[in-house]
Scaffold this active site. Sequence first.
Site, short mmCIF file in Angstrom:
data_model
loop_
_atom_site.label_atom_id
_atom_site.label_comp_id
_atom_site.label_asym_id
_atom_site.label_seq_id
_atom_site.Cartn_x
_atom_site.Cartn_y
_atom_site.Cartn_z
N ASP A 119 -4.35 -3.42 0.72
CA ASP A 119 -3.21 -2.52 0.91
C ASP A 119 -3.49 -1.59 2.10
OD1 ASP A 119 -1.03 -0.91 0.76
OD2 ASP A 119 -1.49 0.00 -1.17
N LYS A 126 4.10 -2.18 2.83
CA LYS A 126 5.10 -1.14 2.70
C LYS A 126 5.93 -1.19 3.98
CE LYS A 126 2.14 1.93 -0.02
NZ LYS A 126 1.10 0.92 -0.31
N ASP A 164 -5.01 -0.52 -8.96
CA ASP A 164 -5.07 -0.01 -7.58
C ASP A 164 -6.14 1.05 -7.45
OD1 ASP A 164 -4.65 0.64 -4.98
OD2 ASP A 164 -2.57 1.28 -5.22
N LYS A 191 -3.21 3.15 -11.41
CA LYS A 191 -4.14 3.79 -10.48
C LYS A 191 -5.46 4.01 -11.21
CE LYS A 191 -1.42 4.79 -6.92
NZ LYS A 191 -1.69 4.25 -5.59
MG LIG Z 1 -2.12 0.54 -3.12
#
Ligand SMILES: [Mg+2]
Length: 332
Positions: free
Chosen positions: A233, A257, A175, A146
């Site tokens: 995403d 997801k 990300d 991250k």
């Molecule tokens: Mg992501």
Amino acid sequence: MGIELAVRPYQREFLTPLHTAHGLWRWREGLLVRLRNSLGRVGYGEVAPIPWFGRETVKDALAFCQAQGGEWRAETVPSTLPATQFGLECALAHLEIENSLVGMEPAIPSDGFANADLCGLLPAGNSALETARAQLAQGYRTLKWKMGVHPIADEIRWLWQLVKDCPRHTQLRLDANGGLNIGQAEQWLRACDDINASSAGAAIEYLEQPLPPVQVESMTALGRRYQTAIALDESVATLAQLEDCWNRGWRGVMVVKPAIAGSPQRLQTFCQTHHPRLVFSSAFETGIGRRAAIALARRCSPTPAPALGFGTLGYFADDWDTLTAADLWDRL
Ligand SMILES: [Mg+2]
């Protein structure tokens, strides 16, 4: 008699609150659903929306399930409730399998993955360096970091260190959770291109969601100007958004997801038709949602599959990940 629908809300606490672009995430909330037919066979599913990934809330999902009056009437779940679509469709599929396997072992497969097949998660900041060492020692070959949290110059310096600390076959995913502006995204892409052109250890697999979700065109333009791949995403949180990006010409990586994307059957059909470059990822579900999501990823992933973003066990202050679906249901 029809199929009985029961629903139980859950709350579980993260061992350490997760830093997200939307603040600290302390509690994972969701619903477990159970369908039971007249023969007493059961199928479990999980409804686990992520508050900042769409408009669906746990409250909406609960209201929809409760409005069914304790019975599954095979009604269409509205497209505004994609996590509910996932949970109920998975429960129904599980029930159908259980019904056809009387007297056999439970039908939901175990994870069955080595860490080399999974993507490990690194915390934001320079503590990623230490966590990376531990995860590489556990067999992970793909790690996700991250970024976009600390000053950019510091983060790029840490990234170079991380790259040098990793063995050569390691893949890194960065990300940004949509938190960069164009200037920052370019700075990162230049750094990633430099890393991938160098003979340092790890390679950058992709930069994930550099810009806010609506800026898909800008990310497409960035993708043409740099060598490093960009993955979407937050822009493709639901299957409807994913189809929309596909129809507008995006052919790069898309992170899915399953737990929040919508109907698993529709996702599978989309994959069989178009063969998109999907990377499957966890939404920090319980074992019930996780096993269903991984089973779907197995059916939909290309060969060889990119590392699955399911290196998410051990993030909660409970023992739920060791329980069967029935035992977890009884706990609530
Ligand atoms: Mg992501």
